[in-house]
Design a protein around this motif. Sequence first.
Motif, mmCIF file in Angstrom:
data_model
loop_
_atom_site.group_PDB
_atom_site.id
_atom_site.type_symbol
_atom_site.label_atom_id
_atom_site.label_comp_id
_atom_site.label_asym_id
_atom_site.label_seq_id
_atom_site.Cartn_x
_atom_site.Cartn_y
_atom_site.Cartn_z
ATOM 1 N N THR A 154 5.717 7.286 4.589
ATOM 2 C CA THR A 154 4.588 6.376 4.651
ATOM 3 C C THR A 154 4.993 5.081 5.638
ATOM 4 O O THR A 154 4.454 5.062 6.600
ATOM 5 C CB THR A 154 4.092 5.802 3.308
ATOM 6 N N SER A 213 -4.307 5.934 -11.735
ATOM 7 C CA SER A 213 -4.348 5.053 -10.822
ATOM 8 C C SER A 213 -2.923 4.183 -10.983
ATOM 9 O O SER A 213 -2.874 4.136 -12.038
ATOM 10 C CB SER A 213 -5.493 4.197 -10.685
ATOM 11 N N ASP A 248 0.866 -1.298 -0.119
ATOM 12 C CA ASP A 248 -0.038 0.052 0.215
ATOM 13 C C ASP A 248 0.713 1.325 -0.107
ATOM 14 O O ASP A 248 0.626 2.257 -0.809
ATOM 15 C CB ASP A 248 -1.019 -0.024 1.446
ATOM 16 N N ALA A 249 1.765 1.055 0.708
ATOM 17 C CA ALA A 249 2.933 2.393 0.910
ATOM 18 C C ALA A 249 3.612 2.693 -0.695
ATOM 19 O O ALA A 249 3.662 3.715 -1.011
ATOM 20 C CB ALA A 249 3.958 2.075 1.956
ATOM 21 N N GLN A 276 2.412 1.728 -3.705
ATOM 22 C CA GLN A 276 1.667 2.257 -4.468
ATOM 23 C C GLN A 276 1.216 3.541 -4.315
ATOM 24 O O GLN A 276 1.011 4.447 -5.227
ATOM 25 C CB GLN A 276 -0.058 1.308 -4.229
ATOM 26 N N THR A 277 0.907 4.146 -3.018
ATOM 27 C CA THR A 277 0.683 5.514 -2.718
ATOM 28 C C THR A 277 2.008 6.211 -3.408
ATOM 29 O O THR A 277 1.647 7.374 -3.898
ATOM 30 C CB THR A 277 0.538 5.687 -1.286
#
Length: 420
Positions: A117, A46, A25-26, A28-29
């Motif tokens: 992150t 995205s 998730d980190a 991808q962000t």
Amino acid sequence: MSQEFIAMLDYMEKERGIKRELLLDAVQTALLAAARKSFGPARDLSVSLDPKTGKISAIARLLVVEKVTQPHDEISLPKARQIKSDAAIGETVEVDVNTKDLGRIAAQVFKQALNQTLRSHERTMIFDEFKDRMGAIVTGTVRRFERSDVIIDLGKFEAVMPARERVPTEEYTPGERIRAYVLAVENTPRGPEIILSRSHPNFVRKLFELEVSELNDKTIEIKAMAREAGYRTKIAVWSVNEKVDPVGACVGMRGARVKNIVRELNNEKVDLFKWSPNIRELVVEALKPAKLKTLEIDEVAKKVTVLVDEENLSLAIGRRGQNARLTQKLTGWEIDVKKEEEIAALDFEQKLAKASEALAHTLEIESAVAEKIVRGGFLSVEGIAEVDADDFIGAVPDLEPVAARQIHEKARGLQDPAQS
């Protein structure tokens, strides 16, 4: 590249303890932030990451228009129909973005966003793990010093032992393994901070709880304790079971249990004794090995005056007053240790003052005059009346003979009104 990326995720998961889902998730962000920096503020961008292969794909959703005025948000109809054959004006089409086109600035943005992150996740992990470990003992390695504070590596995290929580008699060296008490876990603007202590009294309490099983099953209880870190600790213990000796259980077979704790405390002196609800008995135990003559208890002022002979005076007071001071901390009562001669002298002065006050009142003379008479050996009117006037005048040379004779006559008159 993909295999290297997966290997990096594996390392981060094992070494820094961050779950794979949070890592992905980190990433991808961070990738999304980098893509926006590289490709501009796309209308709908995205980024996805395949957790198995590490392949990165970015998709921009563009609006089909007749004439493109905003390249980041729009796509012309002919180009849109190359992607989707039946595309129409006003429709949105998904366009693959080539991530190889990410520039140097985007790479920097990715690195900064990912680190930020990850730091946020680590802070949350530290707080979640240690918020329930306050009051526990942990083992770590001394890493470095920041002024007088000691930075200790606990494995995944670092903790700090402030100068105020250090033991003044201890020296620490980088690489040394030490145990410490988790005093607090604080959420600061810089993130969670783990505060450790080796000087807190509860550090000794926890060491005993780890060493003495009877403390854990509540057969024995530490009722009170006081500590001067590095020098001496006093502990009052009590047992709910009359058959269990609380002091013996804490000391252990041949002193094994208490020796382990003293070794951990770098030979700090530990005094163990039986607790009592009776303040007299508690003070006697706490001041050992000194032998006390008498104790005077003042319940109102919560003060204990202890009388000892000269031989036991230094033992009762302790080095630099340490024994008496720790007893005072432990009991919560003021402890006043006096030598036998001091008490005798104090009692004598009190008796003199009382006799002087009585004479001054009976003979109606000044207190200073009455004190001179008492110091001359006359403690009462009867005593003055029993001697001749000349003997009385000679016994109190500090008084004028005329005044002394008048006082003598008055004393005799009080004893025998017929003479007055």
